[in-house]
Scaffold this active site. Structure first.
Site, PDB file in Angstrom:
ATOM      1  N   LYS A  28      20.927  37.859  -1.876  1.00 27.51           N
ATOM      2  CA  LYS A  28      21.707  36.659  -1.552  1.00 27.51           C
ATOM      3  C   LYS A  28      21.807  35.759  -2.773  1.00 27.51           C
ATOM      4  O   LYS A  28      20.825  35.622  -3.526  1.00 27.51           O
ATOM      5  CB  LYS A  28      21.046  35.923  -0.380  1.00 27.51           C
ATOM      6  CG  LYS A  28      21.877  34.765   0.193  1.00 27.51           C
ATOM      7  CD  LYS A  28      21.159  34.126   1.388  1.00 27.51           C
ATOM      8  CE  LYS A  28      21.988  33.020   2.027  1.00 27.51           C
ATOM      9  NZ  LYS A  28      21.288  32.422   3.203  1.00 27.51           N
ATOM     10  N   SER A 103      24.114  32.195   7.308  1.00 32.64           N
ATOM     11  CA  SER A 103      24.784  32.085   6.033  1.00 32.64           C
ATOM     12  C   SER A 103      24.638  33.322   5.137  1.00 32.64           C
ATOM     13  O   SER A 103      25.375  33.458   4.160  1.00 32.64           O
ATOM     14  CB  SER A 103      24.253  30.870   5.275  1.00 32.64           C
ATOM     15  OG  SER A 103      22.891  31.053   4.940  1.00 32.64           O
ATOM     16  N   SER A 127      19.913  32.073   9.435  1.00 33.15           N
ATOM     17  CA  SER A 127      20.821  32.654   8.440  1.00 33.15           C
ATOM     18  C   SER A 127      20.549  34.103   8.065  1.00 33.15           C
ATOM     19  O   SER A 127      21.355  34.716   7.362  1.00 33.15           O
ATOM     20  CB  SER A 127      20.835  31.795   7.175  1.00 33.15           C
ATOM     21  OG  SER A 127      21.553  30.614   7.418  1.00 33.15           O
TER      22      SER A 127
END
Lengths: 422, 92
Positions: A28, A103, A127
């Site tokens: 990420k 996310s 997330s």
């Protein structure tokens, strides 16, 4: 189609051998990678190149992993769909026309599309678990303190943990084994007693286990999601699980408490982005305060501005007691409710998300509706607990995830329960 | 603010505190959205006070010298530097 999964595609080779020697990992883009730009999905950090690795990245490299790129995400982790990214949306690879969740949407999509064997995400209010559920993969949100946050660009530091996403619970647990453990660079890490690696718990042996279903996290969920969830409970019953209803009264206040705390911490954490030491400066000249305001207007997207402003408001004189202090009270209440529930059950189960993946473009104009979609995931962050999301099936061709929540530092129980559905 | 809905003036005030400039359209959008969101947050008024026995420990470490980030590397992302320091706008 996979062009929208990565913000930066770059291969970083790890050590020659180790447990992840033949494994590709997507990371990420809010996790610092030395020499590889790390944008947090924000225009503010579009050109930021970290001079050091996050602890989890060092551990990946030492374990022999090959990093294949930095994945798309909601700007600074603020979103449930990956649509608030300054680099554009990511399409769900298993549900075209829909969001991958957020996310950590790029990380989940990378695994679902086969662009990486496994991935790292971060989970502040769901997330990791939300995109895992929406993309039909497994994801683990560890107990607060199990994984080092050193090198994770902070959004709401009292709530967030880095964790793994993978095709199966077993593979996710194996990745957690690599990244977990105390770190002198993160004073909030702990060294919990562990008798065996996490991966050993992914044996699917749930015979005799008691699973509690919090009624508050099931009421109001989408009908198709509920049907899939009930089918998965039947599957567990057939494997020897006893399913009982439990009540967690406090979770009715969890979304409010989560957003007040997360926004308040965000308003403080994001104050560092002034364009002087790193990030977009805009090249403005003049008075310090005015220049910062201009650089931040330019660098931040709408959702980030919204949360920074609401957080500033919640912490401001006259409103602190009404919002922030009450949110902390709610957080303590949620923790207590979970503790009491675990006196009677081994693990708690609910749909990970109360709704199936939204259509692309559907959520951006209505922030409050997007916040409400986090109802089942945020209580876990408020209570600092471990949780696993595992694919439970589909409704109308859209993936549905099932969430298992265990007592603090008892990742093994959540992993074991979830692995029964692997 | 939640007793009387968020006004554009309120939004401008917190934006100023947070050092985030906004254009007029953003101010209007945020005023409308903040009213809804803050009204939703009002539910927190009903949360009881909970007695907690927080499980807190001090985490200490020896105060020892160790290697740290190289100065050039630390300055590498700054737009302006001078004599090994970050260079920012005027404080006035």
């Amino acid at each position: 189609m996979s062009d929208d999964i990565f913000i930066t595609r770059e291969t970083v080779e790890g050590a020659d051998d180790g447990p992840l020697a033949d494994t590709t990992v997507a990371v990420k883009d809010n996790i610092s990678t030395e020499g590889v730009r790390t944008t947090c999905g924000s225009e503010m950090l579009a050109d930021y190149v970290p001079p050091y690795d996050a602890t989890v990245v060092s551990r990946l490299k030492e374990a022999g992993a090959t990093i294949v790129g930095k994945t798309n995400m909601d700007e600074f982790g603020m979103g449930t769909t990956t649509e608030t990214s300054a680099f554009g949306a990511t399409e769900n690879p298993v549900a075209p026309g829909h969001v991958p969740g957020g996310s950590s949407g790029g990380s989940a999509a990378a695994v679902a599309a086969g662009e990486a064997d496994v991935a790292l995400g971060s989970d502040t209010g769901g997330s990791i678990r939300c995109p895992a559920a929406f993309c039909g993969v497994a994801g683990i949100k560890p107990t607060y303190g199990v994984v080092s946050r050193y090198g994770l660009v902070a959004y709401a530091n009292s709530l967030e943990q880095i964790g793994p996403l993978a095709p199966t619970v077993e593979e996710a647990a194996a990745l957690l084994d690599v990244i977990a453990g105390p770190d002198p660079k993160d004073a909030t890490t702990r060294d919990p007693e562990r008798s065996a690696p996490y991966v050993d718990a992914a044996d699917g042996d749930v015979d005799g286990m008691t699973v509690g279903v919090p009624t508050e996290l099931v009421d109001g969920a989408d009908e198709g999601v509920l049907e899939t969830f009930e089918d998965a409970l039947d599957d567990l019953r057939a494997q020897g699980v006893e399913v009982v209803d439990v009540s967690l009264e406090s979770v009715e206040y969890a979304v409010q408490a989560y957003y007040v705390i997360a926004m308040s911490e965000a308003s403080s954490n994001l104050a560092r982005f002034d364009g002087v030491r790193y990030g977009n400066s805009g090249g403005y000249d003049g008075n310090w305060n005015e220049v910062f305001g201009e650089a931040r207007e330019e660098g931040f997207g709408a959702e980030v501005k919204r949360r920074v402003l609401l957080g500033t408001y919640a912490l401001s004189a006259g409103y602190h007691d009404k919002y922030y202090k009450q949110a902390q009270n709610a957080r303590a209440w949620v923790k207590q409710d979970f503790d009491e529930a675990f006196a009677d059950v081994d693990v708690l189960a609910s749909p990970t998300m109360p709704v199936p993946p939204m259509a692309l473009g559907e959520s951006l104009s209505d922030p409050l509706t997007m916040y409400l979609a986090d109802a089942n995931t945020v209580p876990v962050n408020l209570a600092d607990l471990p949780a696993v999301s595992v694919p439970a099936g589909e409704t109308d061709g859209l993936p549905v995830g099932m969430q298992f929540v265990a007592p603090a530092f008892d990742e093994a129980t959540a992993i074991r329960a979830a692995s029964a559905l692997d | 603010m939640s007793d009387d809905a968020a006004t554009a003036e309120d939004v401008r005030h917190v934006a100023d505190l947070a050092r985030v400039d906004l254009d007029d359209d953003e101010v209007d959008d945020f005023a409308e959205q903040f009213a809804d969101i803050l009204e939703y947050f009002d539910a927190l008024d009903d949360v009881p006070t909970v007695d907690t026995d927080a499980d807190l420990v001090n985490v200490m470490r020896p105060d020892e010298e160790h290697d740290c980030l190289d100065r050039e590397d630390a300055l590498g992302n700054a737009e302006g530097t001078e004599d090994g320091y970050f260079k920012g706008p005027n404080v006035s």
